[in-house]
Write an enzyme that holds these catalytic residues in place. Structure first.
Site, PDB file in Angstrom:
ATOM      1  CG  HIS A 290      -0.237   0.343   2.501  1.00 38.64           C
ATOM      2  ND1 HIS A 290       0.455  -0.603   3.203  1.00 38.64           N
ATOM      3  CD2 HIS A 290      -0.089   1.506   3.195  1.00 38.64           C
ATOM      4  CE1 HIS A 290       0.990  -0.054   4.276  1.00 38.64           C
ATOM      5  NE2 HIS A 290       0.687   1.225   4.304  1.00 38.64           N
TER       6      HIS A 290
HETATM    7  C1  UD1 Z   1      -2.130   5.708   5.305  1.00 32.72           C
HETATM    8  C2  UD1 Z   1      -0.861   6.274   5.905  1.00 32.72           C
HETATM    9  C3  UD1 Z   1       0.221   5.205   5.921  1.00 32.72           C
HETATM   10  C4  UD1 Z   1      -0.265   3.960   6.618  1.00 32.72           C
HETATM   11  C5  UD1 Z   1      -1.574   3.508   6.016  1.00 32.72           C
HETATM   12  C6  UD1 Z   1      -2.143   2.365   6.801  1.00 32.72           C
HETATM   13  C7  UD1 Z   1      -0.415   8.649   5.547  1.00 32.72           C
HETATM   14  C8  UD1 Z   1       0.380   9.633   4.771  1.00 32.72           C
HETATM   15  N1  UD1 Z   1      -0.354   7.385   5.115  1.00 32.72           N
HETATM   16  O1  UD1 Z   1      -1.838   5.370   3.966  1.00 32.72           O
HETATM   17  O2  UD1 Z   1       1.345   5.697   6.624  1.00 32.72           O
HETATM   18  O3  UD1 Z   1       0.702   2.969   6.457  1.00 32.72           O
HETATM   19  O4  UD1 Z   1      -2.530   4.586   6.044  1.00 32.72           O
HETATM   20  O5  UD1 Z   1      -3.018   1.601   6.036  1.00 32.72           O
HETATM   21  O6  UD1 Z   1      -1.063   9.001   6.500  1.00 32.72           O
HETATM   22  N2  UD1 Z   1      -9.033   4.870   0.612  1.00 32.72           N
HETATM   23  C9  UD1 Z   1     -10.237   4.228   0.484  1.00 32.72           C
HETATM   24  N3  UD1 Z   1     -10.930   3.946   1.621  1.00 32.72           N
HETATM   25  C10 UD1 Z   1     -10.492   4.285   2.859  1.00 32.72           C
HETATM   26  C11 UD1 Z   1      -9.270   4.956   2.968  1.00 32.72           C
HETATM   27  C12 UD1 Z   1      -8.543   5.240   1.834  1.00 32.72           C
HETATM   28  O7  UD1 Z   1     -10.674   3.905  -0.618  1.00 32.72           O
HETATM   29  O8  UD1 Z   1     -11.191   3.979   3.848  1.00 32.72           O
HETATM   30  C13 UD1 Z   1      -8.245   5.158  -0.626  1.00 32.72           C
HETATM   31  C14 UD1 Z   1      -8.493   6.569  -1.177  1.00 32.72           C
HETATM   32  O9  UD1 Z   1      -8.450   6.485  -2.565  1.00 32.72           O
HETATM   33  C15 UD1 Z   1      -7.280   7.312  -0.670  1.00 32.72           C
HETATM   34  C16 UD1 Z   1      -6.193   6.230  -0.676  1.00 32.72           C
HETATM   35  O10 UD1 Z   1      -6.863   5.040  -0.334  1.00 32.72           O
HETATM   36  O11 UD1 Z   1      -6.946   8.396  -1.479  1.00 32.72           O
HETATM   37  C17 UD1 Z   1      -5.074   6.494   0.302  1.00 32.72           C
HETATM   38  O12 UD1 Z   1      -5.595   6.655   1.637  1.00 32.72           O
HETATM   39  P1  UD1 Z   1      -4.763   7.478   2.723  1.00 32.72           P
HETATM   40  O13 UD1 Z   1      -5.392   7.358   4.043  1.00 32.72           O
HETATM   41  O14 UD1 Z   1      -4.508   8.852   2.210  1.00 32.72           O
HETATM   42  O15 UD1 Z   1      -3.362   6.772   2.737  1.00 32.72           O
HETATM   43  P2  UD1 Z   1      -2.983   5.240   2.924  1.00 32.72           P
HETATM   44  O16 UD1 Z   1      -2.318   4.775   1.693  1.00 32.72           O
HETATM   45  O17 UD1 Z   1      -4.142   4.466   3.437  1.00 32.72           O
HETATM   46  N1  UDP Z   2      -4.147  -5.650   8.462  1.00 26.86           N
HETATM   47  C1  UDP Z   2      -5.453  -6.119   8.526  1.00 26.86           C
HETATM   48  N2  UDP Z   2      -6.068  -6.477   7.359  1.00 26.86           N
HETATM   49  C2  UDP Z   2      -5.463  -6.404   6.149  1.00 26.86           C
HETATM   50  C3  UDP Z   2      -4.120  -5.930   6.094  1.00 26.86           C
HETATM   51  C4  UDP Z   2      -3.487  -5.553   7.275  1.00 26.86           C
HETATM   52  O1  UDP Z   2      -6.024  -6.207   9.600  1.00 26.86           O
HETATM   53  O2  UDP Z   2      -6.093  -6.733   5.130  1.00 26.86           O
HETATM   54  C5  UDP Z   2      -3.501  -5.205   9.716  1.00 26.86           C
HETATM   55  C6  UDP Z   2      -2.200  -5.876  10.052  1.00 26.86           C
HETATM   56  O3  UDP Z   2      -2.405  -6.936  10.948  1.00 26.86           O
HETATM   57  C7  UDP Z   2      -1.380  -4.783  10.717  1.00 26.86           C
HETATM   58  C8  UDP Z   2      -1.976  -3.512  10.196  1.00 26.86           C
HETATM   59  O4  UDP Z   2      -3.172  -3.848   9.529  1.00 26.86           O
HETATM   60  O5  UDP Z   2      -1.590  -4.796  12.111  1.00 26.86           O
HETATM   61  C9  UDP Z   2      -0.990  -2.871   9.271  1.00 26.86           C
HETATM   62  O6  UDP Z   2      -1.581  -1.840   8.613  1.00 26.86           O
HETATM   63  P1  UDP Z   2      -0.999  -1.254   7.264  1.00 26.86           P
HETATM   64  O7  UDP Z   2      -0.141  -2.236   6.603  1.00 26.86           O
HETATM   65  O8  UDP Z   2      -2.165  -0.730   6.535  1.00 26.86           O
HETATM   66  O9  UDP Z   2      -0.178   0.011   7.783  1.00 26.86           O
HETATM   67  P2  UDP Z   2       1.302   0.242   8.300  1.00 26.86           P
HETATM   68  O10 UDP Z   2       1.556  -0.679   9.431  1.00 26.86           O
HETATM   69  O11 UDP Z   2       2.218   0.034   7.147  1.00 26.86           O
HETATM   70  O12 UDP Z   2       1.296   1.661   8.703  1.00 26.86           O
END
Ligand code: UD1
Ligand code: UDP
Length: 355
Positions: free
Chosen positions: A205
């Site tokens: 992601h």
């Molecule tokens: C965010 C965090 C990242 C973290 C991750 C955990 C920042 C800069 N990034 O990344 O550090 O590792 O969360 O998962 O804060 N979207 C949906 N549904 C949702 C949420 C997001 O469709 O419920 C889509 C949207 O198109 C959005 C994109 O995902 O633009 C990115 O979401 P965003 O929360 O901005 O960043 P993550 O990649 O989730």
């Molecule tokens: N996770 C989850 N479902 C998924 C993928 C990840 O519950 O489909 C959980 C995983 O166990 C971990 C957390 O989400 O605890 C990690 O989140 P993510 O990878 O989105 O973010 P990051 O840790 O890189 O910030």
């Protein structure tokens, strides 16, 4: 001393990190949880509160998606009003997302004491949005809670002003609490027709991997090279990116792509995987805790200790490096205790009591 604590969460891993800490706080402090709304899909948000039996947050700011500036700014405006309404003694933020940064900036400009859980992590990659968030938050925090010694050393070397504590990783606490239950209740392996030890789990992601079509193609090709099934619960931004880069058809033909799963299903999948290939921060540690070898599809990691002890290998987003690592899956015979003993949350609460 009992404190009024305002905890700010917004993204999937933060709900998991808050789970053990909120439980421990509830025994002696008054906690108000604010969800910024950064993650809003049921499978990225509500499912965690339900499965972990966490009360609904007192506030959901409904900020949703946007550019970094837009999202962070809207969170700040809303959080400022919450601070007016709640007058907390302590603002508690986790990790390195935009929700973390917004909470940190707002708390720093008000009279609340800012506590940062997961302080001191660095990738050294200044192009990474999370790196900006971590550095800024650590330099604003009054109390810095580090998961490991190296993070403490980093904070000291950077000369932060706040007080530094080492507690271990609260994600380890969360995992220990759910592991047995997850394996009892999850039917996902049998639903997918994969047996323990006979599949690879993958998650992707990171912005650096999803925004760059060449990197994403390298990941899809690398993961496709293994003979075992590869199960990929897909983050919505990755699904969108696969479409944008014309990779969706190929990816779905070669990999078992499923919707994001809840925490219990994820722990069950990770516990039974031969190996996990990921760019996630949380998954790298969870793999280590569950004795699942990990390859990290990034050029650097903050969780350097897992690399040093051989349980994690950096492979970038290069097809050949990924397929080479998948072809020689190896579990080291020893495992040091890197991130505490699974009782970090109560240490965090002790620190907050004295903040
Ligand atoms: C965010 C965090 C990242 C973290 C991750 C955990 C920042 C800069 N990034 O990344 O550090 O590792 O969360 O998962 O804060 N979207 C949906 N549904 C949702 C949420 C997001 O469709 O419920 C889509 C949207 O198109 C959005 C994109 O995902 O633009 C990115 O979401 P965003 O929360 O901005 O960043 P993550 O990649 O989730
Ligand atoms: N996770 C989850 N479902 C998924 C993928 C990840 O519950 O489909 C959980 C995983 O166990 C971990 C957390 O989400 O605890 C990690 O989140 P993510 O990878 O989105 O973010 P990051 O840790 O890189 O910030």
């Amino acid at each position: 001393m009992s404190k009024r604590v305002l905890s700010i969460v917004g993204a999937r891993p933060q709900f998991i990190k808050a789970f053990p800490v909120s439980r421990a706080l509830g025994r002696s402090h008054e906690e108000t949880v604010v969800h910024t709304g950064q993650h809003y899909d049921t499978m990225l948000s509500d499912v965690f509160f339900e499965e972990l039996d966490m009360p609904d947050p007192a506030y959901n700011l409904g900020v949703g998606s946007g550019s970094h500036a837009d999202q962070t700014a809207r969170m700040m405006i809303e959080l400022d009003s919450v601070i007016d309404a709640e007058s907390p003694d302590v603002v508690l933020v986790y990790g390195d997302t935009n929700s973390t940064l917004a909470g940190a900036l707002v708390a720093a400009k008000r009279s609340a004491s800012l506590v940062h859980v997961e302080a001191g992590l660095r990738s050294g990659n200044r192009a990474m949005p999370e790196e900006h968030n971590r550095i800024a938050t650590d330099h604003l925090a009054d109390v810095l809670i580090a998961p490991a010694e190296q993070a403490v050393d980093t904070l000291r070397a950077e000369g932060v002003d706040g007080e530094i504590y080492e507690t271990g990783d609260v994600m380890y606490d969360a995992l220990l609490r759910v592991r047995e239950h997850a394996n009892e209740v999850s039917t996902l392996r049998s639903d997918l027709g994969v047996d323990s030890g006979e599949y690879v789990l993958a998650t992707v992601h990171r912005e650096s991997n999803t925004n760059d079509g060449d990197r994403l193609a390298g990941i899809v090709d690398g993961l496709s090279s293994v003979a075992m099934p590869v199960v990929l619960p897909i983050h919505p931004r990755t699904e969108r990116a696969l479409h944008e880069h014309g990779l969706f058809e190929t990816a779905t033909e070669r990999l078992t792509i499923i919707d994001p799963v809840g925490y219990l299903d994820f722990v069950h999948l990770l516990d039974g995987a031969t190996l996990v290939a990921t760019d996630s921060g949380g998954v790298q540690r969870e793999a280590f805790y569950l004795d699942t070898p990990c390859i990290t599809m990034r050029d650097e990691t903050e969780w350097v200790e897992t690399i040093d002890c051989g349980w994690n290998t950096l492979v970038g987003a290069d097809k050949n490096r990924i397929s080479h690592a998948l072809a020689r899956i190896d579990s080291p015979t020893t495992k040091p205790q890197l991130y505490g003993n699974g009782r970090a949350a109560s240490r965090v609460v002790e620190v907050i009591a004295n903040a």
